[in-house]
Design a protein around this motif. Structure first.
Motif, mmCIF file in Angstrom:
data_model
loop_
_atom_site.group_PDB
_atom_site.id
_atom_site.type_symbol
_atom_site.label_atom_id
_atom_site.label_comp_id
_atom_site.label_asym_id
_atom_site.label_seq_id
_atom_site.Cartn_x
_atom_site.Cartn_y
_atom_site.Cartn_z
ATOM 1 N N LYS A 151 -101.720 -36.811 -38.639
ATOM 2 C CA LYS A 151 -101.748 -36.405 -40.047
ATOM 3 C C LYS A 151 -103.114 -35.854 -40.430
ATOM 4 N N LYS A 152 -104.152 -36.482 -39.933
ATOM 5 C CA LYS A 152 -105.520 -36.019 -40.229
ATOM 6 C C LYS A 152 -105.753 -34.642 -39.610
ATOM 7 N N GLU A 153 -105.319 -34.459 -38.357
ATOM 8 C CA GLU A 153 -105.469 -33.165 -37.684
ATOM 9 C C GLU A 153 -104.672 -32.078 -38.402
ATOM 10 N N ALA A 154 -103.452 -32.396 -38.809
ATOM 11 C CA ALA A 154 -102.620 -31.427 -39.535
ATOM 12 C C ALA A 154 -103.275 -31.054 -40.864
ATOM 13 N N GLY A 155 -103.771 -32.050 -41.587
ATOM 14 C CA GLY A 155 -104.450 -31.794 -42.860
ATOM 15 C C GLY A 155 -105.670 -30.921 -42.681
ATOM 16 N N SER A 156 -106.436 -31.182 -41.652
ATOM 17 C CA SER A 156 -107.643 -30.395 -41.383
ATOM 18 C C SER A 156 -107.300 -28.947 -41.023
ATOM 19 N N ALA A 157 -106.282 -28.767 -40.185
ATOM 20 C CA ALA A 157 -105.867 -27.408 -39.793
ATOM 21 C C ALA A 157 -105.382 -26.620 -41.008
ATOM 22 N N CYS A 158 -104.594 -27.275 -41.856
ATOM 23 C CA CYS A 158 -104.081 -26.592 -43.053
ATOM 24 C C CYS A 158 -105.190 -26.339 -44.064
ATOM 25 N N ASP A 159 -106.143 -27.288 -44.206
ATOM 26 C CA ASP A 159 -107.282 -27.079 -45.107
ATOM 27 C C ASP A 159 -108.027 -25.804 -44.735
ATOM 28 N N TYR A 201 -100.643 -27.446 -50.919
ATOM 29 C CA TYR A 201 -100.066 -27.051 -49.643
ATOM 30 C C TYR A 201 -99.474 -28.291 -49.001
ATOM 31 N N GLY A 202 -98.596 -28.045 -48.082
ATOM 32 C CA GLY A 202 -97.991 -29.114 -47.314
ATOM 33 C C GLY A 202 -97.851 -28.635 -45.880
#
Length: 183
Positions: free
Chosen positions: A110-118, A137-138
């Motif tokens: 979840k942290k990696e996904a959030g960082s990539a999307c950020d 965003y999601g």
């Protein structure tokens, strides 16, 4: 006294031209009728449904009523409908990629996904004006099991505009949030 002469039968070339003109007129009328039927459909005619892990960059409606707000739930996101980014839509995919986390259920994933999307969101929105205050965003990634086996650790990041009165609803929008520059 007027003498009437019998009419000469038309030559073959004139008969052929007459048939070709009739065919052309029928073709034009058919085309016009088809065009009138198509114009009766809304400008944001939806594409056929797309499985959420097969989404590409672009805009999607959550349902076949893209002009209305869509309620977010745990079950209604797996089929989205491709549409124009300048027509009514609920989601705008701005990034797809792969995660490195071993377990997609982990906080690390979840942290990696959030960082990539950020990072991708900031790059997409840099310099943009007039963004809605409830723009969020999601992201999607595969459920463990069959989806993960088929799609690997794919991530799909999307913009949405949450209803300020109830963030479980995604508002319909009619413009893109990404400026596309080919220079």
């Amino acid at each position: 006294m007027i003498t009437l002469m019998p009419a000469r039968p038309p030559s073959r070339s004139k008969r052929w031209q007459s048939v070709e003109i009739k065919k052309f007129l029928i073709l034009c009328l058919t085309f016009g009728f088809a065009l009138s039927l198509l114009s009766a459909f809304p400008a944001q005619a939806l594409g056929k449904g797309t499985f959420y892990l097969e989404l590409k960059l672009g805009c999607y409606s959550a349902n076949k009523s893209p002009d209305k707000a869509s309620k977010w739930s745990d079950t209604n996101y797996k089929t989205l409908y491709s549409t124009s980014c300048t027509s009514a839509h609920h989601y705008e995919v701005f990034y797809t990629g792969k995660l490195k986390a071993k377990d997609l259920n982990s906080d690390a994933a979840k942290k990696e996904a959030g960082s990539a999307c950020d990072k991708a969101a900031l790059n997409s929105l840099l310099g943009q004006k007039d963004l809605p205050s409830s723009l969020t965003y999601g992201y999607f990634f595969p459920d463990p099991g069959a989806e993960e086996k088929k799609y690997g650790k794919k991530i799909v990041c999307f913009f949405r505009v949450a209803d300020p009165k109830d963030d479980k609803f995604t508002l319909s929008i009619k413009r893109t949030f990404r400026e596309v520059s080919y220079v």
